[in-house]
Write an enzyme that holds these catalytic residues in place. Structure first.
Site, PDB file in Angstrom:
ATOM      1  N   SER B 160       2.697  -3.626  11.311  1.00  0.00           N
ATOM      2  CA  SER B 160       4.052  -4.149  11.551  1.00  0.00           C
ATOM      3  C   SER B 160       3.991  -5.429  12.355  1.00  0.00           C
ATOM      4  CB  SER B 160       4.903  -3.126  12.313  1.00  0.00           C
ATOM      5  OG  SER B 160       5.130  -1.993  11.517  1.00  0.00           O
ATOM      6  N   ASP B 390      -5.198  -3.856   7.778  1.00  0.00           N
ATOM      7  CA  ASP B 390      -5.296  -2.862   8.851  1.00  0.00           C
ATOM      8  C   ASP B 390      -6.653  -2.155   8.852  1.00  0.00           C
ATOM      9  OD1 ASP B 390      -2.731  -3.343   9.677  1.00  0.00           O
ATOM     10  OD2 ASP B 390      -1.942  -1.379   9.129  1.00  0.00           O
ATOM     11  N   PRO B 391      -7.508  -2.463   9.807  1.00  0.00           N
ATOM     12  CA  PRO B 391      -8.753  -1.694   9.906  1.00  0.00           C
ATOM     13  C   PRO B 391      -8.493  -0.189  10.079  1.00  0.00           C
ATOM     14  CG  PRO B 391      -8.908  -3.687  11.227  1.00  0.00           C
ATOM     15  CD  PRO B 391      -7.489  -3.599  10.737  1.00  0.00           C
ATOM     16  N   HIS B 392      -7.347   0.173  10.674  1.00  0.00           N
ATOM     17  CA  HIS B 392      -7.109   1.609  10.874  1.00  0.00           C
ATOM     18  C   HIS B 392      -6.621   2.313   9.607  1.00  0.00           C
ATOM     19  CE1 HIS B 392      -2.826   0.593  12.619  1.00  0.00           C
ATOM     20  NE2 HIS B 392      -2.762   0.736  11.325  1.00  0.00           N
ATOM     21  N   TYR B 421      -6.647 -28.339  22.593  1.00  0.00           N
ATOM     22  CA  TYR B 421      -7.847 -28.772  23.325  1.00  0.00           C
ATOM     23  C   TYR B 421      -8.223 -27.803  24.434  1.00  0.00           C
ATOM     24  CZ  TYR B 421      -4.118 -30.696  26.194  1.00  0.00           C
ATOM     25  OH  TYR B 421      -2.993 -30.830  26.933  1.00  0.00           O
TER      26      TYR B 421
END
Lengths: 620, 620
Positions: B160, B390-392, B421
């Protein structure tokens, strides 16, 4: 068992609740952690015990399996090496006086690790019944902590997200009376637009309740539609604003052009007299105030805005038809309110407080910290609409865990994406928590970690109050040590000066050469000291004293640092030329440095380390 | 070592990378975990070894210490009991066919636990040098995965938040040409407002680079100011939209009134022909399109939008002066792209793909899944501006870990709160990552968990591709088993029907009584089946088959389910009366169910469990 603590905390010994600066409690950590793992594995095994394991002994003996484990071990060698090479030694009992980081609560670390094995997702009750209940209880803990009798709260990813949710609430509520008038014109037919944009929260909530049959229609006409954003008025944040407040005004569509920085005084607290002038000037131009952010524990100074005076100002102006939302950014200081709550979770009367502290052993030595101003400020949080509180700061819970608290549970319907009747039977817990907050998926493990912290250390003077007290006492030992301290380097005398008397546990300070009246030279000295006292030139692991730094520059701070700068002997002309002062900054979170013996031991060591760094600078 | 994997993954055996449905690998888990703890404690001890521990043996022997440990153990008894009582058995190799949840990668769990001991905060490099570098590497992994040669990415709290960041990018970019014209009028003096609002991303980026001396001024006049929001046009999301897309349009100030739901076809993919008509109709009214969201792995069906067709449409319309931003919501399906990347991380030519799969043993049996449509859709992600991943979810990393990827690293300056910079010497890593993203504080441990997953399983066909393949193969075993399956309950025959041929690893299905033409009756049956196959009536721990459910109702889905409903023998009139179809939903994530032997064993068991549940329903 609901939100109350399980245990009798009378005997709480903080030393049992941390891993220890040298890992002294690693046996306790491992014992509990391994027990929790075993209990998890037992649960796996006994779900349908008739199902045989799918990973067989033969699988485990196979070449590919062994090779994969070897590879995994190799990755862990790299991970471990990289973590050990490039991490900060904030675990030290007395050498780390830098960023907001320290030991975190051992029980919270274990709880996170344990709950992670079940991997609940608290977005929906269905996917995480156990940890969703814990989050609900944590939310009620937060509400009690803030003195919200009808309040509600939840865990958020971090303080920036919680602040964004705060301004989301403010934005949607400010627009609600306009929306009600559109949908139910007779309800507000005698009100002008100015009156609608200055309707007190309580009145808006009552109207929304009264016309709940039209709730969806009304919501669709609030600011969530994208309409009326430009009418809602100004969002006032303190001059010491954290950049997250700019970011959130940008994201929420209110826009940076609507943000006004309220001046702070020389104590780095919002100047409430000037705030009044500001709001009255706006009112004269018929420009409403969307809301005011009061900061409890500013990021750079740890200072506490006079929430009581801001609330009193609102009461005064309400009589003149001016109303604004108040959000308290207590990301840093929120847990500090626990030092003001007695065993019954009620705010302790000021006249009783020293007696209560003595009874619970909140301070080891004299209480140098408490002032009536800070007491009144914390007390008045209960009068504000919403609060940001970060368990991963003064809650001593590992990153990341933020939190949002609202004064009235009814408020949450203004931002929700499902009707309130979407509840599951037998529980007061929303079936879809994700519908009542900014985020969606979230770790149930975070809820378990915070829940466990609150059960081990209740959020009052018997629990967290003690830990906050230890931190404050450590901070004041540091503050009293450094303020006026002198070092001799060659033929020069270098003095240390505290920026201000701290409202909380953060100590800002500078070094200056005795007699120096060149502000740039002082700034360079502090910049250079920081380099030696950080990863920049000093390294992390081998560094004997670590601190952090910041700049107070005119574009953000205006002339609020001038009194301090002048007090050090610099002229107004120097300030006008240099336009900034470089500050060193110590968030004193160590749970050990309050102890007189510990502090005295480290006090010598860090004075020596400072001496060495100053010598290195002057010899360079 | 930068973003490349450390190990030779040729021999990867997935069974070594999970705890095991019965905890078979608990020995490996504990060994590595305890080693990581020891290495952490060693690090604590050897930072200034001359400093003695502050927690003394006498402290540990004291009554208050022991009492505190006892209390802590009591809290852990409650925690363990509550987790075991109320959690879902998604660890089962073959009985959990419900929500997106499953075993997560053992190395990621350990890495999280280990890194948590250092408690880095990735908001700023200074407070987390080790894990900030890992996050930078993970971001580059993501960019490579999406085929972005000049891309950049980072970890986010969840999908989300990542989606919200996507629309934040789109909003600020859409407004940028207007801002450039305000600040540098001559740069765009011949352009109409319509042309400015249809400027291709590449052109905008080049202009911003060309006028970088004015960058701050230009930024201050983009949508971040709060101005021009109503000019930016429509935000188009698929009809199957996840509610997070409504939420994000609300939050970002664009507003729900600007959101248009694009129709989906009977495969639940966005209907691109209708999208073209929609955009052309808007253009006729001079209403621009702020952006289009393509979904790769829809929340309810796991379907994959024809990203290639959406990109082709944009190319076609660009010739007519119409341009829109494309964000890919691949929260669910994003990791799926790894099954299309060869050892060299390049997209595998379609004609070679079966050969590559055979070489790397991606599928155990026949590849029933792959279609040219899905191949082309995944491939075209590289042409879009930004992606949520989403890795989850399909990254098999514990909650919570989301991710954002952008096509061109230069894009990040449009949302940043510090000039570019602000870099620290010797590193390409921003000193303040929090300035380039929506969130602020975030767990370094999450970065370590995702980093470790990517090192153990590279994001191509040699690593994650295999795991995705296992999941897809398991899904297709389930799909082929249930579609057309019949149960006899008393004198009734109950049939199972899959909603559609899955594009990914989600299988939606329904039960219906043979010959039933009453749609409400079918919906009730599936609602009731869900109750028995969930915590509602079936309990969690003792439940022999677990699934999830959803409703496809006209307000959200329009008539897209009609073809399916008619195919089951229901009339149009029934659909018009009932206005919804209740669907059961299985996210097939088990890393074990692809195995023929495992699947066959569980297939019998779950058919028996389904039989029992149906009998319970009909006997009730």
């Amino acid at each position: 068992m609901t939100k109350k603590n399980i245990i009798n905390p009378a005997q709480t010994n903080l030393k049992a609740l941390f891993l220890g600066d040298k890992g002294e409690n690693v046996d306790i950590y491992k014992t509990i952690l391994n027990r929790m793992i075993d209990e998890h594995v037992g649960w796996r095994q006994n779900y349908m015990p008739q199902d045989l394991p799918v990973i067989t002994p033969q699988d485990r003996r196979s070449t590919s399996f062994q090779a994969t484990v070897d590879n995994m071990n190799e990755v862990f060698n790299v991970l471990s090496s990289r973590l050990r090479t490039d991490s900060l030694p904030w675990h030290s009992a007395g050498r780390f006086w830098g960023h907001m980081n320290s030991e975190t609560l051992l029980p919270s670390i274990i709880a996170y690790n344990a709950a992670m094995l079940w991997n609940g997702n608290n977005v929906a009750y269905e996917s995480s019944p156990a940890t969703s209940k814990m989050e609900e209880e944590v939310g009620l803990d937060f509400a009690t902590l803030m003195g919200y009798k009808k309040g509600w709260g939840h865990i958020a990813a971090d303080g920036s997200i919680a602040n964004l949710e705060g301004i989301w609430y403010a934005r949607n509520f400010k627009s609600a009376p306009l929306a009600i008038k559109e949908v139910v014109p007779h309800a507000l037919e005698d009100k002008t637009e100015w009156e609608l944009l200055n309707m007190p929260m309580e009145e808006t909530l009552d109207l929304l309740e009264k016309y709940q049959d039209h709730y969806d229609d009304i919501k669709n006409r609030t600011a969530r539609s994208g309409k009326n954003l430009e009418k809602l008025g100004k969002w006032i944040v303190p001059q010491t604003k954290h950049y997250s407040w700019l970011k959130s005004a940008d994201i929420i569509g209110v826009g940076l052009d609507q943000v006004i920085a309220a001046e702070v005084d020389s104590e780095y607290r919002m100047d409430v007299e000037k705030l009044e002038t500001l709001i009255r000037d706006l009112a004269k131009q018929e420009i409403p105030v969307l809301g005011v952010v009061a900061v409890v524990g500013s990021t750079e100074e740890g200072q506490v805005d006079r929430v009581d005076q801001i609330v009193a100002l609102r009461e005064k102006l309400a009589k003149e038809g001016i109303y604004f939302y108040i959000h308290v950014d207590a990301a840093y200081g929120g847990y500090g309110r626990s030092i003001f709550l007695g065993e019954d979770d009620e705010f302790i009367p000021y006249e009783d407080i020293e007696e209560v502290y003595a009874k619970h052993g909140v301070f080891q030595g004299e209480n140098h910290w408490l002032t009536r101003e800070v007491y009144d400020s914390f007390k008045a949080i209960s009068e504000c609409e919403s609060v940001t509180i970060d368990p991963h700061k003064m809650g001593y819970v590992p990153y990341s865990a933020g939190g949002v608290v609202i004064k009235d549970v009814r408020m949450r319907d203004i931002i929700s994406y499902f009707a309130t009747y979407v509840f599951k039977k037998g529980a007061d817990i929303p079936a879809l928590l994700g519908a009542y907050m900014l985020e969606g998926s979230k770790a149930g493990a975070t809820a378990a970690a915070v829940w466990t912290a609150h059960r081990v250390l209740p959020l009052n003077v018997t629990g967290f109050g003690k830990l906050i007290g230890a931190s404050l006492e450590g901070a004041f030992r540091f503050y009293r040590m450094i303020d006026g301290l002198e070092f001799k380097v060659g033929d020069k005398v270098i003095e240390m000066h505290a920026l201000t008397r701290p409202d909380f546990n953060m100590v800002d300070y500078v070094f200056n050469e005795k007699g120096n009246t060149d502000l740039k030279k002082m700034n360079d000295l502090n910049e250079e000291f920081y380099a030696y006292a950080s990863y920049d030139k000093g390294g992390t692991y081998g560094n004997e004293f670590i601190t952090s730094h910041t700049d107070f520059a005119v574009p953000d701070y205006g002339n609020s640092p001038l009194k301090f700068v002048k007090g050090l002997g610099f002229s107004q002309a120097e300030w006008d030329k240099e336009q900034k002062v470089t500050i060193l900054r110590a968030s004193a979170m160590s749970p050990y440095a309050h102890d007189e013996k510990v502090f005295n031991e480290y006090s010598e060591k860090i004075q020596q380390a400072i001496q060495h760094k100053l010598e290195a600078i002057y010899q360079a």
